[in-house]
Design an enzyme around this catalytic site. Structure first.
Site, PDB file in Angstrom:
ATOM      1  N   ASP A  37     -25.237 -20.767 -12.570  1.00  0.00           N
ATOM      2  CA  ASP A  37     -25.132 -19.437 -11.967  1.00  0.00           C
ATOM      3  C   ASP A  37     -26.459 -18.703 -12.117  1.00  0.00           C
ATOM      4  OD1 ASP A  37     -22.310 -17.756 -11.237  1.00  0.00           O
ATOM      5  OD2 ASP A  37     -24.111 -16.538 -11.497  1.00  0.00           O
ATOM      6  N   ASN A  90     -19.238 -24.049  -5.080  1.00  0.00           N
ATOM      7  CA  ASN A  90     -18.298 -22.938  -5.169  1.00  0.00           C
ATOM      8  C   ASN A  90     -18.941 -21.583  -4.906  1.00  0.00           C
ATOM      9  OD1 ASN A  90     -15.868 -21.370  -6.302  1.00  0.00           O
ATOM     10  ND2 ASN A  90     -17.504 -20.810  -7.720  1.00  0.00           N
ATOM     11  N   TYR A 155     -20.117 -14.409   7.162  1.00  0.00           N
ATOM     12  CA  TYR A 155     -19.220 -15.182   6.301  1.00  0.00           C
ATOM     13  C   TYR A 155     -18.495 -16.248   7.115  1.00  0.00           C
ATOM     14  CZ  TYR A 155     -15.934 -16.119   2.505  1.00  0.00           C
ATOM     15  OH  TYR A 155     -15.211 -16.719   1.498  1.00  0.00           O
ATOM     16  N   LYS A 159     -18.893 -20.292   6.633  1.00  0.00           N
ATOM     17  CA  LYS A 159     -17.765 -21.115   6.205  1.00  0.00           C
ATOM     18  C   LYS A 159     -17.341 -22.115   7.282  1.00  0.00           C
ATOM     19  CE  LYS A 159     -17.203 -19.607   1.995  1.00  0.00           C
ATOM     20  NZ  LYS A 159     -17.444 -20.502   0.840  1.00  0.00           N
TER      21      LYS A 159
END
Length: 241
Positions: A37, A90, A155, A159
């Protein structure tokens, strides 16, 4: 079912939300989990929490929009563990604005995190998995990859693109013993939604653990079986009919 004991799993966006839940779901069955991260402080705390439960977890500082950092991080993992068995793409971000108000910089940022980074990570890690003759890439998609709503153009584009990338990787990986799965997740009780939409009813969202358990289930399928795509949605949330 396959065992994950001793498998090395790299989870991006591993510092909180679904990333932490996936890390715990894999670590509790014996995987060596690397929580990557950009917020290393949160990643270190998440790793310590898992270590306190007797699990093997490592925090890794990583800006997934920087290909040099990605390459260095992968090399560091190889130097320490000698392999990468699992990659979970993720990490994700969003900007909720209509197209005419969305800046080019915001568009680029969403695409860089949600689509470009999974491509780069897969580009570097898939050859390692092919060489091993095994491995599994899991791409966390969204119901936003199946339909569209207003004020989420970047977004949706990212995706939908991630789904295309995931299925292409599935086709390219199969002849070499490498599995690729797209997990289409509906709304979850994570900071991704709750921080941005404080008026949302948490009762219509699902526990991220439920999605994490699905990721673990997919990863534990027998070697002769692969699940290219699976959808996990709350019973009441409306992003999917």
């Amino acid at each position: 079912m396959e065992t994950l004991r001793g498998k090395v799993a790299l989870v991006t966006g591993g510092a909180r939300g679904l990333g932490v839940a996936i890390g715990e779901a894999l670590a509790e069955v014996g995987a060596i989990v690397i929580l990557a991260d950009i917020r290393i402080d949160l990643a270190e705390q998440a790793a310590k929490n898992l270590q306190a439960k007797g699990m093997e977890a490592i925090a890794l500082s990583l800006d997934i929009t920087n290909e040099q950092q990605i390459e260095s991080a992968i090399q560091k993992i190889l130097d320490q563990h000698g392999k990468v068995d699992i990659l979970v793409n993720n990490a994700g971000t969003d900007v909720t604005l209509p197209v005419e108000e969305l800046s080019i910089e915001d568009w680029d940022r969403v695409m860089n995190v949600n689509l470009r980074a999974p491509f780069i990570l897969s580009k570097f890690i898939l050859p390692l998995m092919k060489q091993q003759g095994s491995g599994h890439i899991v791409n966390i998609a969204s119901t936003a990859a199946k339909r569209a709503w207003a004020n989420a153009s970047a977004y949706h584009a990212s995706k939908w693109g991630l789904m295309g990338l995931s299925h292409t990787l599935h086709v390219e990986g199969r002849p070499h013993g490498v599995k690729v799965t797209a997990v289409v997740a509906g709304g979850m009780r994570t900071p991704f939604l709750l921080d941005r939409f404080p008026d949302i009813d948490p009762a219509v969202l699902q526990d991220p653990k439920n999605v994490a358990d699905t990721v673990r289930y997919v990863l534990m399928q027998p070697s002769e079986t692969v699940i290219p795509e699976v959808m996990v949605i709350p019973m009441r949330e409306t992003s999917w009919p």
